[in-house]
Design a protein around this motif. Structure first.
Motif, mmCIF file in Angstrom:
data_model
loop_
_atom_site.group_PDB
_atom_site.id
_atom_site.type_symbol
_atom_site.label_atom_id
_atom_site.label_comp_id
_atom_site.label_asym_id
_atom_site.label_seq_id
_atom_site.Cartn_x
_atom_site.Cartn_y
_atom_site.Cartn_z
ATOM 1 N N TYR A 43 14.902 -40.706 17.729
ATOM 2 C CA TYR A 43 14.450 -39.551 18.514
ATOM 3 C C TYR A 43 14.950 -38.262 17.862
ATOM 4 O O TYR A 43 14.187 -37.330 17.608
ATOM 5 C CB TYR A 43 14.986 -39.693 19.944
ATOM 6 N N LEU A 94 12.955 -35.157 15.285
ATOM 7 C CA LEU A 94 12.988 -33.724 15.568
ATOM 8 C C LEU A 94 13.644 -32.916 14.458
ATOM 9 O O LEU A 94 13.347 -31.732 14.289
ATOM 10 C CB LEU A 94 13.754 -33.478 16.878
ATOM 11 N N ASP A 130 15.977 -31.467 27.287
ATOM 12 C CA ASP A 130 14.692 -32.157 27.339
ATOM 13 C C ASP A 130 14.575 -32.828 28.699
ATOM 14 O O ASP A 130 15.576 -33.300 29.246
ATOM 15 C CB ASP A 130 14.619 -33.202 26.217
ATOM 16 N N GLU A 154 10.882 -36.256 26.966
ATOM 17 C CA GLU A 154 9.517 -35.793 26.681
ATOM 18 C C GLU A 154 9.261 -35.612 25.188
ATOM 19 O O GLU A 154 8.196 -35.953 24.671
ATOM 20 C CB GLU A 154 9.261 -34.473 27.409
ATOM 21 N N LYS A 155 10.243 -35.101 24.451
ATOM 22 C CA LYS A 155 10.051 -34.839 23.026
ATOM 23 C C LYS A 155 9.947 -36.124 22.202
ATOM 24 O O LYS A 155 9.591 -36.078 21.026
ATOM 25 C CB LYS A 155 11.195 -33.963 22.485
ATOM 26 N N GLN A 198 3.045 -35.458 19.918
ATOM 27 C CA GLN A 198 1.878 -34.774 20.455
ATOM 28 C C GLN A 198 0.598 -35.548 20.186
ATOM 29 O O GLN A 198 -0.300 -35.615 21.027
ATOM 30 C CB GLN A 198 1.771 -33.367 19.838
ATOM 31 N N GLU A 226 12.005 -24.889 16.039
ATOM 32 C CA GLU A 226 11.179 -25.968 16.576
ATOM 33 C C GLU A 226 10.896 -25.759 18.061
ATOM 34 O O GLU A 226 9.788 -26.006 18.540
ATOM 35 C CB GLU A 226 11.900 -27.316 16.380
ATOM 36 N N ASN A 227 11.905 -25.288 18.799
ATOM 37 C CA ASN A 227 11.762 -25.122 20.234
ATOM 38 C C ASN A 227 11.231 -23.756 20.638
ATOM 39 O O ASN A 227 10.851 -23.545 21.790
ATOM 40 C CB ASN A 227 13.122 -25.375 20.920
#
Length: 302
Positions: free
Chosen positions: A106, A110, A169, A246-247, A251, A299-300
């Motif tokens: 995870y 990211l 998150d 969620e991340k 997508q 990124e965020n």
């Protein structure tokens, strides 16, 4: 000062890497030296300190008590010497070093792509080794010195480990659209379905089931996997439910599933970077930590 005449700085560096790696072959690799050369230096150090320093037990090297006591002061002394010699700001282009960091897949999804591209451009001589291990293992490796820093969600840390929040998150539940056409689910229906658990240690307590216990509920965990990224792929054409950060759901995959807020209260996850206090004065590590912090902020906050 008389004792200092018995050894040179290179031997101290070799000692530090041996204590950090706890393995002659890995130390030789990190130092870009041959294993016989490192073994020879280790023998000299053993004679100097009148202690075996590294001993093999059950097929693995362990530090002696004296070696454990040497590690912290030696790391601090070498960092101070490095600062004294350089007397200048850290220059990434001139850095020739290997960094060891740990995270789950995870975290790797990211961080790793952006970080590696950044390093190739701004610090091409830096080598990066990414470890995949549990939260407990991360903390143990930070204590022993084989990790520079780690990323994850940590419920508790002792006072020798420093932490910095990277982002938060929220938890979501993910299912095949066929079993959740409305895009939401009651707690009764949610509990009636089998679930996927993502955990490096499946027998340890996890945040989701701990909060279910608070409301006197229990779910059936039908599948347990240690990888965040593989878990969503197990949902298609099944009645399984996956509840994750969620991340963790790419997508590109989100259109395949029904995604909804779990039907009971779950706190947000705080994704943290942690490191041992002994590395506070390390200019290279401070630079890399700041670099990762900036990359994650981009990124965020695109």
């Amino acid at each position: 000062m008389n004792n200092l005449r018995k050894l040179d700085l290179n031997q101290l560096v070799t000692l530090f890497v041996l204590l950090r790696e706890r393995h002659v072959s890995r130390a030789a690799e990190a130092l870009h030296k041959s294993q016989p050369a490192v073994s020879h230096t280790l023998n000299i150090l053993r004679e100097l300190f009148n202690d075996p320093l590294l001993i093999r037990q059950k097929g693995q090297y362990q530090l002696t008590s004296k070696a454990e006591s040497l590690y912290g002061p030696l790391a601090q002394a070498l960092n101070q010497l490095d600062d004294l010699i350089s007397q200048q700001d850290f220059q990434p282009l001139q850095c020739n070093r290997r960094f060891n960091i740990a995270m789950s897949d995870y975290g790797a999804a990211l961080i790793s792509t952006k970080l590696i591209r950044y390093l190739r451009e701004h610090a091409p001589d830096v080598d990066l080794k990414i470890w995949h291990c549990s939260r407990e293992e991360m903390q143990n490796k930070l204590h022993e010195g084989s990790l520079d820093f780690a990323f994850g969600v940590f419920n508790s840390l002792d006072n020798t480990l420093h932490a910095q929040s990277m982002f938060t998150d929220k938890m979501i539940s993910v299912v095949d659209k066929a079993i959740c056409p409305k895009g939401t689910m009651s707690l009764i229906d949610w509990l009636a379905h089998p679930h996927i658990l993502v955990s490096m240690k499946p027998f340890d307590a996890n945040e989701i089931d701990q909060h279910l216990q608070l409301i006197n509920q229990q779910r059936r965990i039908a599948v347990t996997v240690p990888y965040w990224q593989i878990a969503p792929q197990l949902l298609e054409d099944t009645n399984l439910i996956l509840t994750v950060a969620e991340k963790a759901i790419p997508q590109a995959m989100r259109g395949k599933f029904a995604i909804f807020t779990p039907p009971f209260e779950l706190p947000d996850l705080e994704f943290q970077m942690i490191w041992h206090q002994r590395s506070e004065g390390d200019g290279a590590l401070n630079w890399l930590r700041k670099t990762i912090e900036c990359l994650l902020q981009e990124e965020n906050n695109p």
